[in-house]
Write an enzyme that holds these catalytic residues in place. Sequence first.
Site, PDB file in Angstrom:
ATOM      1  N   MET A 127      14.529  20.222 -10.217  1.00 43.72           N
ATOM      2  CA  MET A 127      13.217  19.849  -9.699  1.00 43.72           C
ATOM      3  C   MET A 127      13.387  19.598  -8.200  1.00 43.72           C
ATOM      4  SD  MET A 127      10.730  16.732 -10.977  1.00 43.72           S
ATOM      5  CE  MET A 127      11.981  15.472 -10.819  1.00 43.72           C
ATOM      6  N   TYR A 140      14.983   6.842  -8.187  1.00 45.45           N
ATOM      7  CA  TYR A 140      14.505   8.222  -8.292  1.00 45.45           C
ATOM      8  C   TYR A 140      13.408   8.383  -9.342  1.00 45.45           C
ATOM      9  CZ  TYR A 140      18.409   8.965 -11.756  1.00 45.45           C
ATOM     10  OH  TYR A 140      19.303   8.905 -12.789  1.00 45.45           O
ATOM     11  N   GLU A 141      12.737   9.518  -9.253  1.00 45.23           N
ATOM     12  CA  GLU A 141      11.524   9.801 -10.050  1.00 45.23           C
ATOM     13  C   GLU A 141      10.418   8.777  -9.761  1.00 45.23           C
ATOM     14  OE1 GLU A 141      11.906  12.595 -11.004  1.00 45.23           O
ATOM     15  OE2 GLU A 141      14.069  12.669 -11.125  1.00 45.23           O
ATOM     16  N   GLY A 142      10.414   8.256  -8.556  1.00 46.55           N
ATOM     17  CA  GLY A 142       9.424   7.260  -8.167  1.00 46.55           C
ATOM     18  C   GLY A 142       9.998   5.864  -8.278  1.00 46.55           C
ATOM     19  N   GLN A 144       5.902   3.401  -9.130  1.00 43.26           N
ATOM     20  CA  GLN A 144       5.448   3.349 -10.526  1.00 43.26           C
ATOM     21  C   GLN A 144       4.435   2.226 -10.730  1.00 43.26           C
ATOM     22  OE1 GLN A 144       6.338   5.653 -12.767  1.00 43.26           O
ATOM     23  NE2 GLN A 144       7.596   6.631 -11.204  1.00 43.26           N
TER      24      GLN A 144
END
Length: 598
Positions: free
Chosen positions: A162, A439-441, A446
């Site tokens: 990604m 990571y991933e926000g 979030q």
Amino acid sequence: MPEYKAPLRDMRFVLNEVLDLDGHYAKLGLEEVNSELLNAFLEEGAKFSENELAPLNRSGDEEGCHFEDGVVTTPKGFKEAYAKYVEGGWPAINGDPEFGGQGLPGSASIAISEMTGTANWSWSMYPGLSHGAVATIEEHGTDEQKNAYLPKLTSGEWTGTMCLTEPHCGSDLGILKTKAEPNADGSYSITGTKIFISAGEHDMAENIVHIVLARLPDAPKGTKGISLFIVPKFLTDGSGAVGERNAVACGSIEHKMGIKASATCVMNFDGATGYLIGPENKGLNCMFTFMNFARLGTAIQGVAHAELGFQGGLAYAKERLAMRSLSGPKNPDGPADPIIVHPDVRRMLLTSKAFAEGGRALVYLCAQLGDQVKLARDDAEREQAHDLMALLTPIAKAFVTEVGLEAANHGVQIYGGHGFIREWGMEQNVRDARISTLYEGTTGIQALDLLGRKVMMTQGQALRNFTKIVHKFCEAHADNGELKELIDPVARYNREWGELTQAIAMQAMQNPDYVGAASVDYLMYSGYVTLAYLWARMAAKAQEQLAAGTGDEDFYKAKISTARFYMKRILPRAAGHKGAIEGGLDCLMELDQEHFAF
């Protein structure tokens, strides 16, 4: 290094008893999927994780990845373990049978992902993002793209990435600069640099399929002008055979605090050939398929580090002798008592246990909701599951990773000075866990997603959908005297959750910054209450099984005891977060930027 043992009994309890996956699969029309099949998967997954992956965890951390002239070499044993993983058919569990998959729903493999991740999180990241790439192409790709990429991605012969973040932008994708210029043959020329790309380059698979965000010429500014592209490391003729090397290369790998055996890459796209996936300028919408998958995967990481911290801490606490119990010797024939008799060590162990097992229940519940979103026959049921999953995903991603990091730190603390020494493995667990809240926000991102998008933008409806479920559960057990001390606090905090949300909304009408000021405390409050509901639910099931005389009394009694600990010693933290929210916005903003200097 702690010897990892897959917690199969607890996994089965959550999957088969609490979530009733047999009934769940029957309702979805998946008659061939049942607990017997899942148990077989769990047994084999445990063997692979314990015997193949766990022994590589410390050595992989110490060796790290090697980078030379654009080539990444993974630590010793990683490539061989991955070959066994592919040979065993593990990547294909959830894949579409049309492309060589086994066609099982996501909940059938969630425990496998947890086991591989707990045994060796760095290794698990190589196949981990491939599932998100598959889901993205399945949902948004053309038939030609599906036929070209899904068979090899499904089998695990190829892996996926990604590619979002760029050097000048992290979570703010609206300012990304990577360009996509149309070519005469319908492809696109992709130019730009992406950073922090997990498994962007490695030696474990013959091809790597990058899912890349980029801008078309004259695209609108901001997030409304982003498109999504498939950019393979090696071009393919559409039949699965790899051809010439594409103009995408790894410029370097990061030197990191943790997950050192996972290659985190700087990827340079120098006019690389890419293929548009989904509509023009709707790339961020399409990428959310991938990002939501990755967020749930990161929630698993929180469970993994809590579990590893608990297992390592428990083993050490049983053996380490230090001091005498204040209430009298518990090991009178020895020079001191094992530290597990001391209340503060118990506090740390039970906290880690409560977060590992509670987090597991939340992540597995999300996976069950994911099944319903994809497979439910009724439109209303799919929509309800989608809304619940949308609400719970940021809680699972951020709250579970925050408390997973806490549990990892408890693992170090239980060992005392030995926890700071590498050979015991507890400090690696902390280092590996630290990235999960980033990571991933990040947790802050979030939290804004939860409070701003999922709650405020739905006028609280998404939250009410969930709090009604909790309310009905509490009502159903209101007359259960044995569970009263567990049910009453859940009911009280569940009501307060709605009241707190309304109070924030009123303040936000006066100043929108109030949402940002409240968001992280709101997310943590939400997480503690959500886990309280799940612990009450697990305790109710345990009590039911004890009453039925199904055996395994020690396991069920431990469940109820841990639920009691959670309600009395962990859930009260939510009140502190409520108090912080009520502390308001002004105290955060009144200090001028210039006066922050020291």
